[in-house]
Design an enzyme around this catalytic site. Sequence first.
Site, PDB file in Angstrom:
ATOM      1  N   TYR A 134       0.843  -1.215   0.000  1.00  0.00           N
ATOM      2  CA  TYR A 134       0.000   0.000   0.000  1.00  0.00           C
ATOM      3  C   TYR A 134       0.867   1.250   0.000  1.00  0.00           C
ATOM      4  CZ  TYR A 134      -4.008  -3.017   1.031  1.00  0.00           C
ATOM      5  OH  TYR A 134      -4.979  -3.974   0.959  1.00  0.00           O
ATOM      6  N   ASN A 157     -12.448  -0.154  -5.421  1.00  0.00           N
ATOM      7  CA  ASN A 157     -12.102  -0.353  -6.838  1.00  0.00           C
ATOM      8  C   ASN A 157     -13.334  -0.854  -7.608  1.00  0.00           C
ATOM      9  OD1 ASN A 157     -11.039  -1.086  -9.292  1.00  0.00           O
ATOM     10  ND2 ASN A 157      -9.821  -2.814  -8.498  1.00  0.00           N
ATOM     11  N   CYS A 165      -6.337  -4.864  -7.915  1.00  0.00           N
ATOM     12  CA  CYS A 165      -6.130  -4.490  -6.508  1.00  0.00           C
ATOM     13  C   CYS A 165      -5.745  -5.703  -5.668  1.00  0.00           C
ATOM     14  CB  CYS A 165      -7.367  -3.790  -5.948  1.00  0.00           C
ATOM     15  SG  CYS A 165      -8.877  -4.720  -6.096  1.00  0.00           S
ATOM     16  N   HIS A 166      -5.914  -6.904  -6.236  1.00  0.00           N
ATOM     17  CA  HIS A 166      -5.468  -8.093  -5.493  1.00  0.00           C
ATOM     18  C   HIS A 166      -3.939  -8.145  -5.391  1.00  0.00           C
ATOM     19  CE1 HIS A 166      -5.702  -9.208  -9.781  1.00  0.00           C
ATOM     20  NE2 HIS A 166      -4.689 -10.022  -9.544  1.00  0.00           N
ATOM     21  N   GLU A 192      -1.724 -16.347 -10.501  1.00  0.00           N
ATOM     22  CA  GLU A 192      -0.683 -15.569 -11.188  1.00  0.00           C
ATOM     23  C   GLU A 192       0.730 -16.012 -10.800  1.00  0.00           C
ATOM     24  OE1 GLU A 192      -1.339 -11.386 -10.728  1.00  0.00           O
ATOM     25  OE2 GLU A 192      -3.339 -11.452 -11.630  1.00  0.00           O
TER      26      GLU A 192
END
Lengths: 197, 156
Positions: A134, A157, A165-166, A192
Amino acid sequence: MNDHLTNRLRATGSVPADVLDQVRAAADAEGLVDVAWATTDSPLGRLLVATTPVGLVRLSYRVDDEVLVELADRVSPRVLELPARLDAVRRQLDEYFAGRRNFDLPLDPTLSVGFRLEVLEELRRVGYGTTVSYGDLARRAGNPGATRAVGTAMRTNPIAIVQPCHRVLPAGGALGNYAGGVERKRALLRLEGALLV
Amino acid sequence: MTALPPFSALLDEHGPAVWRFVRASVGPSDAADCYQEAVLAALRTYPSLTRADNLKSWLFTVAHHKAIDHHRRVARRRETAEFPPDPAAGSPVEPADELLWDAVRRLPTKQQAAVLHRFVADLTYADIGPLIGCSEAAARQNVRAGLATIRKEWSA
């Protein structure tokens, strides 16, 4: 007046599906649909996706009337279920869950303003399979002290997954919060390859 | 001003009743076209509405106008060429019910509209009056007269 005749006049029956499809297509062809929405199934559950003529405006884990009410309030009340307008979005989401690394979709930023918009624009540069804290994201958006504001921008979001945002985590290794629930955040990061366990 | 709900929610809630109204008013073979015209007309003006407190009545007003347009077109066609009246072919409803709807469609325009708005659309007399251009009491009278005519045809 509630007798046999009036009961029969209170006919039942809904609009035939082919008539509904025809009406939706005609409304679209005439440019009368400002917000087209659809639902789509994903490994993380059902998603609600909505687009304007500009681009994708909403991707929500919540699939309910409130999401549509917010779109009606903040974009336009001409909101209609029109899955054909979301074919590209749904296809790219399917591909993403099958390993595709980048989305190639125009976005409509209407639902984000001010610093939140700047943070989300910065967020889009955080690549597939990588994460950022963050605080880092606040710095990249040009306001190092605004960690909490970055948290708010992530929580609100409007276009989850596509605006990733993950990929934003607290410093120190925890997963932090996620609008779709922390289990979904974990699943996306595993997909991912950013998380091994 | 109350915010306007998403149009799709409006259509979910009232679309089926609008469909039944249109279908009963113009007949099964023209219902799809008339319904489409009504929905598109509603979509065109929807964002400019300044009140959100009686959207059902507004939607039926739009559908009512489209049904009247349709009746006028049919009347003009009948004047210029001798087209036979719509035989309601391929109607998905029970034949006995189609006779009932035929009887409704033969009513004078105001009575027909009043009966359909009251029973198919389930609108109040206070809503029906302005919709068909008369007082609440006259709307009630039109419904009563319409029902009486249909009953008479049925018992004949």
